[in-house]
Scaffold this motif. Structure first.
Motif, PDB file in Angstrom:
ATOM      1  N   VAL A 134       0.834  -1.192   0.000  1.00 48.91           N
ATOM      2  CA  VAL A 134       0.000   0.000   0.000  1.00 48.91           C
ATOM      3  C   VAL A 134       0.877   1.253   0.000  1.00 48.91           C
ATOM      4  O   VAL A 134       0.582   2.227  -0.676  1.00 48.91           O
ATOM      5  CB  VAL A 134      -0.940  -0.002   1.228  1.00 48.91           C
ATOM      6  CG1 VAL A 134      -1.687   1.316   1.346  1.00 48.91           C
ATOM      7  CG2 VAL A 134      -1.901  -1.177   1.129  1.00 48.91           C
ATOM      8  N   PHE A 135       1.958   1.174   0.766  1.00 48.87           N
ATOM      9  CA  PHE A 135       2.860   2.323   0.860  1.00 48.87           C
ATOM     10  C   PHE A 135       4.212   1.981   0.241  1.00 48.87           C
ATOM     11  O   PHE A 135       4.604   0.816   0.145  1.00 48.87           O
ATOM     12  CB  PHE A 135       3.098   2.689   2.339  1.00 48.87           C
ATOM     13  CG  PHE A 135       1.856   3.147   3.050  1.00 48.87           C
ATOM     14  CD1 PHE A 135       1.367   4.428   2.868  1.00 48.87           C
ATOM     15  CD2 PHE A 135       1.179   2.282   3.898  1.00 48.87           C
ATOM     16  CE1 PHE A 135       0.226   4.853   3.529  1.00 48.87           C
ATOM     17  CE2 PHE A 135       0.035   2.703   4.560  1.00 48.87           C
ATOM     18  CZ  PHE A 135      -0.444   3.988   4.364  1.00 48.87           C
ATOM     19  N   SER A 136       4.904   3.024  -0.175  1.00 50.45           N
ATOM     20  CA  SER A 136       6.322   2.875  -0.482  1.00 50.45           C
ATOM     21  C   SER A 136       7.070   3.958   0.285  1.00 50.45           C
ATOM     22  O   SER A 136       6.601   5.101   0.395  1.00 50.45           O
ATOM     23  CB  SER A 136       6.575   3.007  -1.986  1.00 50.45           C
ATOM     24  OG  SER A 136       6.082   4.245  -2.457  1.00 50.45           O
ATOM     25  N   LEU A 137       8.209   3.574   0.825  1.00 53.60           N
ATOM     26  CA  LEU A 137       8.958   4.504   1.668  1.00 53.60           C
ATOM     27  C   LEU A 137       9.720   5.492   0.797  1.00 53.60           C
ATOM     28  O   LEU A 137      10.292   5.131  -0.233  1.00 53.60           O
ATOM     29  CB  LEU A 137       9.922   3.727   2.567  1.00 53.60           C
ATOM     30  CG  LEU A 137       9.237   2.987   3.714  1.00 53.60           C
ATOM     31  CD1 LEU A 137      10.163   1.930   4.266  1.00 53.60           C
ATOM     32  CD2 LEU A 137       8.820   3.958   4.799  1.00 53.60           C
ATOM     33  N   VAL A 138       9.712   6.714   1.233  1.00 54.21           N
ATOM     34  CA  VAL A 138      10.369   7.792   0.487  1.00 54.21           C
ATOM     35  C   VAL A 138      11.670   8.140   1.192  1.00 54.21           C
ATOM     36  O   VAL A 138      11.695   8.276   2.422  1.00 54.21           O
ATOM     37  CB  VAL A 138       9.440   9.018   0.428  1.00 54.21           C
ATOM     38  CG1 VAL A 138      10.201  10.249  -0.060  1.00 54.21           C
ATOM     39  CG2 VAL A 138       8.252   8.724  -0.461  1.00 54.21           C
ATOM     40  N   PRO A 139      12.754   8.278   0.439  1.00 54.68           N
ATOM     41  CA  PRO A 139      14.016   8.673   1.092  1.00 54.68           C
ATOM     42  C   PRO A 139      13.945  10.109   1.574  1.00 54.68           C
ATOM     43  O   PRO A 139      13.413  10.988   0.890  1.00 54.68           O
ATOM     44  CB  PRO A 139      15.050   8.507  -0.014  1.00 54.68           C
ATOM     45  CG  PRO A 139      14.279   8.614  -1.282  1.00 54.68           C
ATOM     46  CD  PRO A 139      12.917   8.064  -0.996  1.00 54.68           C
ATOM     47  N   LEU A 140      14.486  10.307   2.751  1.00 49.43           N
ATOM     48  CA  LEU A 140      14.482  11.636   3.337  1.00 49.43           C
ATOM     49  C   LEU A 140      15.917  12.125   3.470  1.00 49.43           C
ATOM     50  O   LEU A 140      16.831  11.319   3.670  1.00 49.43           O
ATOM     51  CB  LEU A 140      13.831  11.617   4.727  1.00 49.43           C
ATOM     52  CG  LEU A 140      12.322  11.442   4.757  1.00 49.43           C
ATOM     53  CD1 LEU A 140      11.851  11.287   6.190  1.00 49.43           C
ATOM     54  CD2 LEU A 140      11.647  12.630   4.091  1.00 49.43           C
ATOM     55  N   PRO A 141      16.123  13.417   3.384  1.00 45.21           N
ATOM     56  CA  PRO A 141      17.466  13.937   3.641  1.00 45.21           C
ATOM     57  C   PRO A 141      17.841  13.694   5.089  1.00 45.21           C
ATOM     58  O   PRO A 141      16.971  13.627   5.959  1.00 45.21           O
ATOM     59  CB  PRO A 141      17.330  15.436   3.334  1.00 45.21           C
ATOM     60  CG  PRO A 141      15.873  15.710   3.440  1.00 45.21           C
ATOM     61  CD  PRO A 141      15.177  14.471   3.043  1.00 45.21           C
ATOM     62  N   PRO A 142      19.126  13.533   5.351  1.00 44.12           N
ATOM     63  CA  PRO A 142      19.535  13.250   6.735  1.00 44.12           C
ATOM     64  C   PRO A 142      19.272  14.441   7.635  1.00 44.12           C
ATOM     65  O   PRO A 142      19.104  15.574   7.166  1.00 44.12           O
ATOM     66  CB  PRO A 142      21.030  12.952   6.605  1.00 44.12           C
ATOM     67  CG  PRO A 142      21.438  13.639   5.337  1.00 44.12           C
ATOM     68  CD  PRO A 142      20.253  13.596   4.432  1.00 44.12           C
ATOM     69  N   GLY A 143      19.236  14.160   8.911  1.00 40.05           N
ATOM     70  CA  GLY A 143      19.079  15.234   9.877  1.00 40.05           C
ATOM     71  C   GLY A 143      17.670  15.307  10.407  1.00 40.05           C
ATOM     72  O   GLY A 143      16.739  14.736   9.854  1.00 40.05           O
ATOM     73  N   ALA A 144      17.561  16.017  11.526  1.00 47.74           N
ATOM     74  CA  ALA A 144      16.268  16.144  12.175  1.00 47.74           C
ATOM     75  C   ALA A 144      15.485  17.283  11.552  1.00 47.74           C
ATOM     76  O   ALA A 144      15.942  17.950  10.621  1.00 47.74           O
ATOM     77  CB  ALA A 144      16.458  16.380  13.677  1.00 47.74           C
ATOM     78  N   GLY A 145      14.294  17.500  12.062  1.00 52.80           N
ATOM     79  CA  GLY A 145      13.494  18.627  11.628  1.00 52.80           C
ATOM     80  C   GLY A 145      12.931  18.451  10.236  1.00 52.80           C
ATOM     81  O   GLY A 145      13.006  19.340   9.392  1.00 52.80           O
ATOM     82  N   ILE A 146      12.422  17.259   9.944  1.00 52.08           N
ATOM     83  CA  ILE A 146      11.791  17.024   8.650  1.00 52.08           C
ATOM     84  C   ILE A 146      10.386  17.631   8.698  1.00 52.08           C
ATOM     85  O   ILE A 146       9.507  17.131   9.397  1.00 52.08           O
ATOM     86  CB  ILE A 146      11.710  15.529   8.328  1.00 52.08           C
ATOM     87  CG1 ILE A 146      13.098  14.906   8.356  1.00 52.08           C
ATOM     88  CG2 ILE A 146      11.032  15.313   6.977  1.00 52.08           C
ATOM     89  CD1 ILE A 146      14.014  15.373   7.261  1.00 52.08           C
ATOM     90  N   THR A 147      10.184  18.697   7.977  1.00 53.11           N
ATOM     91  CA  THR A 147       8.864  19.317   7.934  1.00 53.11           C
ATOM     92  C   THR A 147       8.058  18.680   6.802  1.00 53.11           C
ATOM     93  O   THR A 147       8.628  18.032   5.911  1.00 53.11           O
ATOM     94  CB  THR A 147       8.996  20.826   7.666  1.00 53.11           C
ATOM     95  OG1 THR A 147       9.593  20.987   6.371  1.00 53.11           O
ATOM     96  CG2 THR A 147       9.864  21.492   8.722  1.00 53.11           C
ATOM     97  N   PRO A 148       6.730  18.849   6.824  1.00 48.69           N
ATOM     98  CA  PRO A 148       5.935  18.336   5.712  1.00 48.69           C
ATOM     99  C   PRO A 148       6.410  18.876   4.367  1.00 48.69           C
ATOM    100  O   PRO A 148       6.330  18.178   3.356  1.00 48.69           O
ATOM    101  CB  PRO A 148       4.522  18.820   6.049  1.00 48.69           C
ATOM    102  CG  PRO A 148       4.510  18.927   7.534  1.00 48.69           C
ATOM    103  CD  PRO A 148       5.889  19.357   7.917  1.00 48.69           C
ATOM    104  N   GLU A 149       6.935  20.101   4.358  1.00 51.94           N
ATOM    105  CA  GLU A 149       7.418  20.661   3.095  1.00 51.94           C
ATOM    106  C   GLU A 149       8.625  19.884   2.595  1.00 51.94           C
ATOM    107  O   GLU A 149       8.747  19.575   1.404  1.00 51.94           O
ATOM    108  CB  GLU A 149       7.772  22.145   3.274  1.00 51.94           C
ATOM    109  CG  GLU A 149       6.573  23.055   3.421  1.00 51.94           C
ATOM    110  CD  GLU A 149       5.869  22.855   4.751  1.00 51.94           C
ATOM    111  OE1 GLU A 149       6.554  22.551   5.760  1.00 51.94           O
ATOM    112  OE2 GLU A 149       4.621  22.947   4.791  1.00 51.94           O
ATOM    113  N   VAL A 150       9.542  19.575   3.524  1.00 52.29           N
ATOM    114  CA  VAL A 150      10.735  18.804   3.142  1.00 52.29           C
ATOM    115  C   VAL A 150      10.314  17.449   2.594  1.00 52.29           C
ATOM    116  O   VAL A 150      10.814  16.980   1.564  1.00 52.29           O
ATOM    117  CB  VAL A 150      11.686  18.641   4.356  1.00 52.29           C
ATOM    118  CG1 VAL A 150      12.817  17.690   4.017  1.00 52.29           C
ATOM    119  CG2 VAL A 150      12.211  19.993   4.796  1.00 52.29           C
TER     120      VAL A 150
END
Lengths: 467, 204
Positions: free
Chosen positions: A106-122
């Motif tokens: 149902v879902f696929s994981l999206v890569p995120l940039p490293p570091g904290a503070g991932i906002t919905p915009e990021v």
């Protein structure tokens, strides 16, 4: 695979390997050839059958029909820890949670940039349509009474799901002791998946199996991903061939505890054990009817094994097959209207299907000189069974609609296949490492994952419901 | 132990025969001249040395003085069921029957083994029998459990035709659960395709 690395950068190498089974990638993925039309149709049907959201919940994002054959890209930032040890969270919560999402279909994981503070915009810029925030804290449990000893603190996990516009689709809090962290991860993903396609997925399902890791072959249970392996029988003899009841509350199996083979029924927690007295020999390959209270099994009189039925209270014994050949290994169709079994009436063991009253027997397997262990897919349209090919046992999946079959190739001998309750996975046993172990794979044979490692393990049976 | 006594009796008699002869020839006999065509003299052949033992003279037992009771030797039979089974296997009282691959028919060797077993069982009506049906690993677990049941029963029926009361015989199928040889060769498989006969003690 880089996506997982950047999402779960604290995961071990083994976990990354296990995460390979991302079923649905975005269209640009080079893996998209893996999708089967059947799965696409199923997903489309499930999405269209999604229940209307209740008033108390915020409406999930509208489904774009053109995206119905795609998974939902979801970002899961590593959770905020409020004075909670990171190791336990990574291994017991975040790892299982992201693995569940990855194989959810149902879902696929999206890569995120490293570091904290991932906002919905990021997350949106990274391609996510959904973002799951987890917040974890300790909390003292509510005192049951003033005199009770102080219990250890419990984890409180808040899960909040937002779409890319910031609208919340799910907000729930989960509370439990440290030992329940992994179970909480499975429950969270079950809730997420149910939110999107109306069905909870297999994340809380169990697999029963036989292991000799404690000296004798006994019945064990484990989670669908191999976690929480635990023993439920203590015969100190040989106990084999467990099979779940339709409500997943009991198991029926065969034990040599009395120097002969008897059927036993035991609760899933190991209690309430009873022995079924059939008056027959063998009492093997027992399996609950998906409807009613009947158990199909192999009984023998004077060396003639046949398929019998008996009620789960030990009454109303009935004989279904009457030939002089060996009959073995009954398995009910999902509706309970038919029973598959193995018979040597043609000279070699082959798969047959009959009505559950014993009439209308027809042969199903014609290839190979030894076929056994038939198991029905949840939609009733396929049988998976053990088939000898070039001297080795392999898993064969046959469509009862078209009569076509295919082999799921693997090293060593591969036996006793069973479907997951959602029909997307198989569990089976293989001796490819030199010892019998239990493996899980997709029904197309890809993404084979070992689930057991200690001792010899065999006779897997996947629980029937999706709780 | 009767052999020991018999042996010493023979030795005594032989000694008694030798001793008088030895006394007469205290000096060695003159060397025999061997006629020879050779010029060299023939070597002198030394006589074999005669043993002059000083063992006590054998005493002749008085005939018909006391008639000994016939000798009876007693042996402790294995009573423990495990010892009994060990003895039964090593002495061939009961013999396992072996099968061909995916077969439950008795070969002539299997029939001979069961024939010997039947003979012993009929002379020991107090002891019951458990027949374990076993299979080699080259089959599926569930079908082999059924095959092992058939193998065990075919032996039970054959013993019954040879006159063993079928009520004394129980059967159980182990399928592939308890191989005798854990190997993966034809040699190991041949050992594992068997009816293993286990004496189950008195009663039924």
């Amino acid at each position: 695979m880089t996506s997982f690395h950047s999402i779960g950068n604290q995961q071990s190498t083994e976990q990354r390997v296990r995460q390979r089974p991302v079923e649905r990638r975005p269209l640009r993925s080079p893996w998209r050839w893996r999708r089967s039309p059947a799965l696409l149709l199923m997903t489309a049907a499930l999405l269209s059958a999604m229940p209307a959201p209740s008033q108390t919940q915020i409406t999930p994002p509208p489904i774009d029909r053109s995206l119905a054959n795609q998974t939902v890209p979801i970002a899961v930032p590593y959770p905020t820890l409020n004075a909670v040890p990171a190791a336990a969270i990574t291994d017991e919560l975040f790892g299982p949670l992201t693995r569940d999402l990855a194989i959810s279909g149902v879902f696929s994981l999206v890569p995120l940039p490293p570091g904290a503070g991932i906002t919905p915009e990021v997350a949106k810029r990274a391609g996510a349509q959904q973002i799951l925030y987890l917040s974890i804290a300790y909390s003292a449990p509510a005192p049951s009474s003033s005199t009770a000893p102080q219990a250890s603190p419990e984890f409180v996990i808040e899960a909040r799901l937002y779409d890319s516009t910031g609208v919340s689709g799910l907000a729930r809090s989960y509370r439990g002791p440290a030992a329940a962290l992994t179970r909480m991860a499975h429950i969270i993903v079950s809730d997420l998946v149910r939110q999107f396609n109306g069905k909870p997925g297999i994340f809380l399902t169990q697999i029963a199996f036989v292991s000799d890791r404690d000296g004798h072959p006994e019945i064990y249970l484990m989670n669908y991903d191999g976690g929480n392996q635990r023993r439920i029988t203590f015969h100190n003899s040989i106990s084999v061939l467990p099979s779940w009841s339709p409500d997943d509350e009991r198991l029926v199996y065969t034990s040599f505890a009395r120097k002969t083979t008897d059927m036993y029924i035991v609760n899933r927690n190991g209690g309430g054990r009873i022995r079924l007295n059939t008056g027959l020999n063998l009492n093997t390959s027992a399996t609950f009817s998906p409807v009613g209270h009947d158990i199909a099994f192999v009984g023998s009189v004077a060396g003639n094994p046949d398929i019998y039925l008996i009620r789960d209270d030990g009454t109303n014994l009935r004989r279904l097959t009457t030939t002089s050949s060996i009959e073995s290994t009954p398995e009910w169709s999902p509706t309970g209207r038919q029973i598959s079994f193995t018979s040597g009436r043609s000279g070699t063991p082959q798969i047959y299907v009959m009505d559950s009253e014993g009439a209308n027997v027809r042969r199903i397997s014609f290839e190979g000189e030894w076929n056994d262990d038939a198991s029905w897919s949840p939609d009733g349209e396929s049988l998976a069974y053990t088939s000898r090919v070039d001297g080795r046992f392999q898993i064969r999946i046959m469509s009862l609609v078209t009569g076509q079959s295919r082999i799921i190739a693997g090293e060593g001998s591969n036996e006793q296949p069973g479907f997951s309750p959602d029909g997307r996975f198989l569990v089976f046993q293989s001796n490819r490492t030199g010892k019998w172990q239990i493996y899980r794979a997709r029904v197309d044979g890809s993404d084979v994952l070992p689930l057991t490692f200690v001792g010899e393990n065999k006779d897997p049976d996947w629980s029937k419901k999706m709780p | 132990m009767s052999n020991v006594k018999f042996g010493s009796l023979i030795a005594t008699i032989a000694l008694a025969a030798i001793l008088p002869a030895a006394c007469k020839h205290k000096t060695p006999p003159p060397p025999k001249v061997i006629p020879s065509t050779l010029e060299t003299p023939a070597p002198v052949v030394a006589p074999p040395p005669v043993e002059t033992t000083t063992s006590p003279t054998a005493v002749q037992a008085p005939v018909d003085f006391v008639r000994e009771e016939p000798k009876v030797t007693a042996e402790v039979l294995p009573n423990d069921i495990e010892d009994l089974n060990r003895a039964a296997q090593t002495r061939g009282w009961v013999q396992d029957a072996f099968f061909s691959y995916d077969e439950s028919t008795l070969t002539s060797e299997a029939q001979a083994a069961l024939g010997a077993t039947a003979t012993w069982l009929k002379s020991h009506p107090d002891i019951s029998l458990l027949i374990e049906g076993h299979c080699d690993e080259r089959g599926t677990e569930q079908y082999n459990l059924a095959l092992g049941d058939r193998r065990a029963n075919i032996a039970k029926e054959y013993l019954a035709t040879l006159g063993v009361d079928a009520g004394r015989i129980k059967t159980v199928s182990y399928g592939v659960e308890r191989p005798f040889d854990p190997g993966h060769t034809e040699q190991a498989w041949a050992k594992n395709r068997r009816d293993h006969l286990v004496l189950a003690g008195a009663g039924r």
